[in-house]
Design an enzyme around this catalytic site. Structure first.
Site, mmCIF file in Angstrom:
data_model
loop_
_atom_site.group_PDB
_atom_site.id
_atom_site.type_symbol
_atom_site.label_atom_id
_atom_site.label_comp_id
_atom_site.label_asym_id
_atom_site.label_seq_id
_atom_site.Cartn_x
_atom_site.Cartn_y
_atom_site.Cartn_z
ATOM 1 N N ASP A 1 0.835 -1.205 0.000
ATOM 2 C CA ASP A 1 0.000 0.000 0.000
ATOM 3 C C ASP A 1 0.876 1.264 0.000
ATOM 4 O OD1 ASP A 1 -2.592 0.843 -0.191
ATOM 5 O OD2 ASP A 1 -3.015 0.774 1.954
ATOM 6 N N HIS B 1 -4.766 2.237 -6.983
ATOM 7 C CA HIS B 1 -5.960 1.870 -6.211
ATOM 8 C C HIS B 1 -7.167 1.628 -7.124
ATOM 9 C CE1 HIS B 1 -3.889 2.718 -2.437
ATOM 10 N NE2 HIS B 1 -4.910 2.155 -1.818
ATOM 11 N N HIS C 1 -6.797 -1.795 -8.328
ATOM 12 C CA HIS C 1 -7.188 -2.663 -7.204
ATOM 13 C C HIS C 1 -8.705 -2.784 -7.137
ATOM 14 C CE1 HIS C 1 -8.972 -2.689 -3.150
ATOM 15 N NE2 HIS C 1 -8.109 -3.647 -2.880
ATOM 16 N N HIS D 1 -5.758 -6.254 0.304
ATOM 17 C CA HIS D 1 -5.702 -4.889 -0.225
ATOM 18 C C HIS D 1 -4.301 -4.440 -0.695
ATOM 19 C CE1 HIS D 1 -6.928 -0.641 -0.547
ATOM 20 N NE2 HIS D 1 -5.742 -0.396 -0.057
HETATM 21 ZN ZN LIG Z 1 -4.750 1.460 0.120
#
Ligand SMILES: [Zn+2]
Length: 365
Positions: free
Chosen positions: A176, A259, A262, A275
């Protein structure tokens, strides 16, 4: 608005990190309130409850109550805890645990108009210092990103606690944080081009670069150290990169293609990674979309591989690849963070970039 835009930075008032700092919690809490209340998940709180209570008691600000039933950050949960905390006349809320617990804690504090404090139990997320809460439905579907009027007044990271969590959490957190190194400059450039109301400060962008360097320099070592139960300088450096540097200063968002990719991939049946891991793959896709130099992409890809972050679709699970066009479509949803890229991105471009990542990954080894 002034011609040159408005620079904005949002940060927690205090950041404290180190082995055993949980013992100092009470001293810090006392500066912000006298009637603390903890919001947590059952497992996380059971690991720190005795130390939290002892520290608060020793500082003369004993815990007035706690709710350790958080499994998801929902409006219903936030409302229920807020009602109870209000009855107890709580004046500071401590969110203790993973992202869902600290987000719930922050949202409860917002409802009560009192300061919030984050005490993370693991490193998979950088939610602790952010002025937002990601709200889900009862059946675990993303609902909205709730922006809060202020970030927590304190983020207290006890390295002993977070380093003892399963090592995969650190890997997820690094994934992340890696994305931030590419998304934030993209977001900042887009905001600048739009002459938007919230421009990144150069301080935030500098720290962002530092975050990336820290991951590249210490990531692999930190991963090894955590796996063998050691808390070293590399572990401390990477924990700071995840918990402080990766979220540094971007008040109004900061996500971009990684993101968005994702978010698209999460609809594909068979996806098995978490995540931060999926976001790391999304980062590689973003780097290709940005036409970054091959050497740079390869360097990041090698690093991902070394720490156990996915670099190919097959690393993400047994994906139903027939759904990838749908995922690419979703990644380009105009309401999602793909819109923060400084150039227009189509679903076709996303699919091509995924193919290119696949090609580079197989040529790697
Ligand atoms: Zn994130």
């Amino acid at each position: 608005m002034p011609e040159s835009g408005v620079r904005k930075m949002v940060l927690p008032a205090k950041y404290v990190q180190g082995e055993g700092v949980l013992g100092q919690l009470g001293v810090h809490v006392k500066q912000f309130g006298e009637r603390p209340f903890v919001v947590s998940g059952k497992t996380s709180f059971s690991k720190v409850k005795a130390r939290v209570q002892a520290s608060l008691l020793a500082a003369g600000v004993p815990l007035v109550g706690f709710d350790d039933s958080v499994v998801e950050c929902t409006h219903a949960k936030i409302n229920a805890i807020s009602t109870r905390a209000e009855e107890l006349d709580v004046d500071v809320v401590i969110g203790c645990g993973g992202g869902k617990a600290v987000d719930t804690g922050k949202a409860v504090a917002e409802k009560l108009h009192v300061p919030s404090i984050s005490v993370p139990s693991q490193c998979a997320t950088n939610a602790d210092g952010m002025a937002d809460a990601v709200i889900f439905t009862e059946d675990h579907k993303f609902l909205e990103d709730l922006y809060l009027s202020r970030p927590p007044v304190l983020v207290l990271v006890d390295t002993e606690v977070v380093a003892r969590a399963p090592p995969q959490f650190l890997v997820q957190g690094m994934g992340d944080a890696l994305a931030c190194a590419f998304e934030k400059p993209a977001y900042a450039a887009t905001q600048r081009a739009k002459r938007a109301n919230e421009l990144a400060t150069s301080a935030a962008l500098e720290v962002n670069l530092r975050c990336f360097q820290t991951l590249m320099t210490h990531g692999l070592q930190a991963n090894k150290d955590v796996e063998s139960g050691k808390i070293t300088e590399s572990v401390e450096a990477v924990v700071e990169a995840i918990k402080l540097q990766s979220g540094f200063g971007f008040g109004g968002g900061g996500c971009a293609a990684a993101h968005a990719v994702h978010n698209g991939l999460t609809i594909v049946p068979g996806i098995a990674r978490k995540h931060g891991e999926i976001v790391a793959f999304g980062t590689l896709v973003q780097m290709v979309l940005e036409k970054r130099p091959m050497g740079e992409i390869e360097r990041v890809m090698r690093w991902c591989k070394s720490v156990g972050l996915p670099i190919r679709l097959q690393d993400l699970g047994r994906l139903d690849r027939s759904r990838l066009p749908e995922a690419a479509e979703k990644a380009c949803d105009p309401n999602d963070s793909m819109a923060s890229m400084p150039f227009a991105v189509s679903p076709r471009m996303v699919l091509d970039a995924i193919d290119e990542v696949e090609r580079l990954a197989s040529a790697l080894s």
